[in-house]
Design a protein around this motif. Structure first.
Motif, PDB file in Angstrom:
ATOM      1  N   PHE A   1      -1.017   1.725   3.580  1.00  0.00           N
ATOM      2  CA  PHE A   1       0.136   2.475   2.773  1.00  0.00           C
ATOM      3  C   PHE A   1      -0.033   1.969   1.438  1.00  0.00           C
ATOM      4  CE2 PHE A   1       4.394   2.216   0.520  1.00  0.00           C
ATOM      5  CZ  PHE A   1       4.684   3.415   0.706  1.00  0.00           C
ATOM      6  N   LEU A   2      -0.105   0.714   1.240  1.00  0.00           N
ATOM      7  CA  LEU A   2      -0.224  -0.076  -0.056  1.00  0.00           C
ATOM      8  C   LEU A   2      -1.638   0.523  -0.904  1.00  0.00           C
ATOM      9  CD1 LEU A   2       1.000  -1.682  -2.029  1.00  0.00           C
ATOM     10  CD2 LEU A   2      -0.205  -3.710  -1.125  1.00  0.00           C
ATOM     11  N   ALA A   3      -2.626   0.633  -0.158  1.00  0.00           N
ATOM     12  CA  ALA A   3      -3.715   1.018  -1.044  1.00  0.00           C
ATOM     13  C   ALA A   3      -3.650   2.553  -1.600  1.00  0.00           C
ATOM     14  CB  ALA A   3      -4.841   1.038  -0.132  1.00  0.00           C
ATOM     15  N   ARG A   4      -2.956   3.251  -0.568  1.00  0.00           N
ATOM     16  CA  ARG A   4      -2.874   4.961  -0.720  1.00  0.00           C
ATOM     17  C   ARG A   4      -1.860   5.063  -1.985  1.00  0.00           C
ATOM     18  NH1 ARG A   4      -2.777   8.502   4.456  1.00  0.00           N
ATOM     19  NH2 ARG A   4      -2.474  10.052   3.019  1.00  0.00           N
ATOM     20  N   PHE A   5      -0.757   4.220  -1.945  1.00  0.00           N
ATOM     21  CA  PHE A   5       0.297   4.242  -2.979  1.00  0.00           C
ATOM     22  C   PHE A   5      -0.192   3.706  -4.188  1.00  0.00           C
ATOM     23  CE2 PHE A   5       4.987   2.398  -3.811  1.00  0.00           C
ATOM     24  CZ  PHE A   5       5.151   3.606  -4.462  1.00  0.00           C
ATOM     25  N   LYS A   6      -0.939   2.834  -4.320  1.00  0.00           N
ATOM     26  CA  LYS A   6      -1.514   2.046  -5.571  1.00  0.00           C
ATOM     27  C   LYS A   6      -2.333   3.281  -6.162  1.00  0.00           C
ATOM     28  CE  LYS A   6      -4.064  -1.989  -7.102  1.00  0.00           C
ATOM     29  NZ  LYS A   6      -5.360  -1.744  -7.302  1.00  0.00           N
ATOM     30  N   ALA A   7      -3.169   3.632  -5.319  1.00  0.00           N
ATOM     31  CA  ALA A   7      -4.236   4.709  -5.799  1.00  0.00           C
ATOM     32  C   ALA A   7      -3.494   5.940  -6.495  1.00  0.00           C
ATOM     33  CB  ALA A   7      -5.381   5.141  -4.794  1.00  0.00           C
ATOM     34  N   ALA A   8      -2.406   6.563  -5.780  1.00  0.00           N
ATOM     35  CA  ALA A   8      -1.708   7.688  -6.315  1.00  0.00           C
ATOM     36  C   ALA A   8      -1.030   7.111  -7.692  1.00  0.00           C
ATOM     37  CB  ALA A   8      -0.623   8.128  -5.502  1.00  0.00           C
ATOM     38  N   LEU A   9      -0.376   5.987  -7.686  1.00  0.00           N
ATOM     39  CA  LEU A   9       0.284   5.435  -9.074  1.00  0.00           C
ATOM     40  C   LEU A   9      -0.951   5.445 -10.347  1.00  0.00           C
ATOM     41  CD1 LEU A   9       2.794   2.639  -7.849  1.00  0.00           C
ATOM     42  CD2 LEU A   9       3.217   5.226  -8.577  1.00  0.00           C
ATOM     43  N   GLU A  10      -2.061   4.870 -10.102  1.00  0.00           N
ATOM     44  CA  GLU A  10      -3.098   4.646 -10.883  1.00  0.00           C
ATOM     45  C   GLU A  10      -3.525   6.230 -11.633  1.00  0.00           C
ATOM     46  OE1 GLU A  10      -5.221   0.362  -9.361  1.00  0.00           O
ATOM     47  OE2 GLU A  10      -5.892   2.507  -8.581  1.00  0.00           O
ATOM     48  N   ALA A  11      -3.412   7.359 -10.576  1.00  0.00           N
ATOM     49  CA  ALA A  11      -3.759   8.588 -11.005  1.00  0.00           C
ATOM     50  C   ALA A  11      -3.020   9.324 -11.960  1.00  0.00           C
ATOM     51  CB  ALA A  11      -4.049   9.387  -9.742  1.00  0.00           C
ATOM     52  N   LEU A  12      -1.740   8.706 -11.923  1.00  0.00           N
ATOM     53  CA  LEU A  12      -0.643   9.247 -13.182  1.00  0.00           C
ATOM     54  C   LEU A  12      -1.246   9.486 -14.463  1.00  0.00           C
ATOM     55  CD1 LEU A  12       2.677   7.798 -11.702  1.00  0.00           C
ATOM     56  CD2 LEU A  12       1.828  10.100 -11.348  1.00  0.00           C
TER      57      LEU A  12
END
Ligand code: NAP
Length: 460
Positions: free
Chosen positions: A278-289
């Motif tokens: 969850f954390l890896a995917r959440f972090k990646a999505a936030l980085e893509a903003l």
């Protein structure tokens, strides 16, 4: 401080407004009281004409209202349009349903007949925040005007143009002068309004500090109040959660409106079995903003509402790190003009760290790992707030069981579909009391009067 409209995308002052004089304030209160004396006698259909017209005007001018809001507080333009439409929907909802909600309710005493009837009480004072400059106003204007009350409203200092636009909207819709009055006033003047005998109730949406002050003043005057305050909502990810659904909602739940929503997902409480994924995917999505001008449809992250809000949030993150939290990403202002903050994730937040209890009103994730469902619920409940929260699981019955055990005013299972005109909204604990929206929102400031009739013999 006077009311200042500053574009948080570039820090430029757009317009400023002086506080009203006390004489102007007195005039506004007198006009509201005079208006109430006729407005309260109008039929529902007559009031509905005005409120429905206001809804139609919002729907007809979505872009104008939305652009003003984006300019003043930095909401991304697509989100601003959504808010304007939703505000119109709320007004239309109350125009349609108020009469049924306030119809006399028949009771069944052993002797004779009885019913409860609802009547308006007078001038209601509303204090509102900047984060939803129109929706917050529609939440009070729709039900209260339809109930036959009239409103005097203190909006937040940073959105005076939106405040003025909403007052004009109602006047354009045919509301009589005094039915809805925007007040550009100081805190001291707000106290005078609360003390004024013509004012019969007080509704505030805002921070805990504002709630304490305004509710105390209302209490001294024995006036009814409703308080819609802050939150630190848990986003509980159980071990069987569908991460394809949970992760996009996590991003939306934290980042919608720049993270500046009372019921935003703020504490992410994730069971060990899925925590790393969850954390890896959440972090990646936030980085893509993509931070950028909120007026530009391509930006996926806008600025915070004001420079002061950014400075406060950065200080909170610093204090969290000093208190032992780990900064997994972000934590700084974005190197560009305007009040932009990097999406931020804090982990290892222990009890005793200020971040464990405080509300982060912006793009800051507090991430917690737990070993069991019980531990997740206990952590969710270990909060001074009690506004909302969500549970993520493939087993909906399990999600509902967990939702029932979390001490908040609202819970969502596998969605974060927070607000609907027909669903009551509000919290418990330091998140306040009372409800807005739905069939409950219109009951808060009406007199629920018992009338008992029928010949009953006097006791001997
Ligand atoms: P805030 O500082 O409390 O401001 C909210 C409103 O209260 C503004 O109009 C403000 O005026 C006014 N105010 C503050 N102190 C006052 C006082 N002593 N007397 C009279 N008026 C006073 O809140 P914020 O930080 O701008 O807004 C964010 C907070 O609102 C967050 O905590 C958020 O969670 C909460 N909120 C809750 C809900 C809900 O429904 N539960 C919805 C949205 C937001 P000035 O702007 O002139 O200071």
């Amino acid at each position: 401080m006077a009311y200042q409209s500053i574009n948080p995308n570039d820090g430029k002052l757009l317009q400023s407004f002086e506080h009203m004089s006390n004489a102007q304030l007195e005039q506004a209160l007198a006009a509201a009281e005079t208006c109430f004396q006729t407005w309260k006698h109008k039929r529902y259909a007559e009031r509905a004409l005005v409120v429905k017209k206001a809804a139609a005007l919002l729907h007809a001018h979505v872009d104008d209202f939305a652009r003003l809001e984006t300019l003043e507080m930095g909401k991304r333009i697509a989100e601003a349009r959504g808010e304007v439409r939703f505000s119109g929907d709320i007004l239309a909802y109350y125009a349609q349903h108020a009469e049924a909600f306030l119809a006399p309710a028949h009771l069944h005493p052993k002797v004779g007949q009885a019913h409860m009837e609802s009547s308006p009480t007078g001038v209601i004072f509303c204090v509102e925040p900047w984060n939803f400059p129109y929706y917050q106003l529609a939440r009070v204007a729709g039900p209260q005007l339809m109930a036959g009350n009239v409103l005097v409203v203190k909006h937040a200092g940073c959105v005076p143009q939106c405040a003025i636009a909403f007052e004009k909207l109602l006047l354009d819709a045919g509301a009589p002068v005094g039915a809805y009055t925007n007040l550009l006033i100081s805190y001291e003047q707000a106290d005078r309004v609360i003390d004024d005998p013509r004012v019969k109730g007080v509704a505030l949406t805002g921070s805990v500090a504002a709630g304490r002050s305004v509710a105390a003043r209302a209490g001294q005057n024995l006036k009814k109040s409703t308080m819609e305050l802050g939150g630190s909502d848990a986003f509980i990810v159980l071990d069987d959660a569908d991460l394809d659904k949970a992760v996009p909602w996590a991003v939306w739940g934290r980042m919608y409106n720049g993270g500046q929503t009372c019921c935003a997902a703020k504490r992410f409480i994730v069971m060990e079995a899925v925590a790393d994924k969850f954390l890896a995917r959440f972090k990646a999505a936030l980085e893509a903003l993509k931070p950028g001008d909120p007026m530009d449809e391509k930006s996926t992250q806008g600025p915070l509402s004001t420079e002061a809000a950014l400075v406060q949030l950065l200080a909170q993150v610093d204090a969290a790190v000093k208190g032992g939290a780990t900064l997994l990403m972000g934590g700084k202002r974005i190197d560009r003009p305007g009040s932009f903050m990097q999406p931020t994730i804090l982990t290892d937040i222990q009890p005793g760290n200020p971040a464990f209890r405080d509300e982060f009103f912006g793009p800051v994730v507090s991430f917690f790992r737990v070993r069991s469902e019980d531990e997740a619920i206990a952590l969710a409940n270990d909060s001074d707030f009690g506004l909302g929260g969500s549970v993520w699981t493939k087993d909906e019955a399990r999600g509902k069981r967990v939702a029932s055990r979390v001490d908040t005013g609202m819970m969502f299972v596998n969605n974060l579909d927070w607000a609907d005109a027909e669903l009551p909204f509000g919290g418990i604990k330091n998140s306040g009391y009372g409800r807005e929206l739905g069939h409950m929102g219109i009951q808060e400031f009406v007199n629920k009067k018992l009338v008992r009739s029928g010949p009953v013999a006097a006791p001997v």
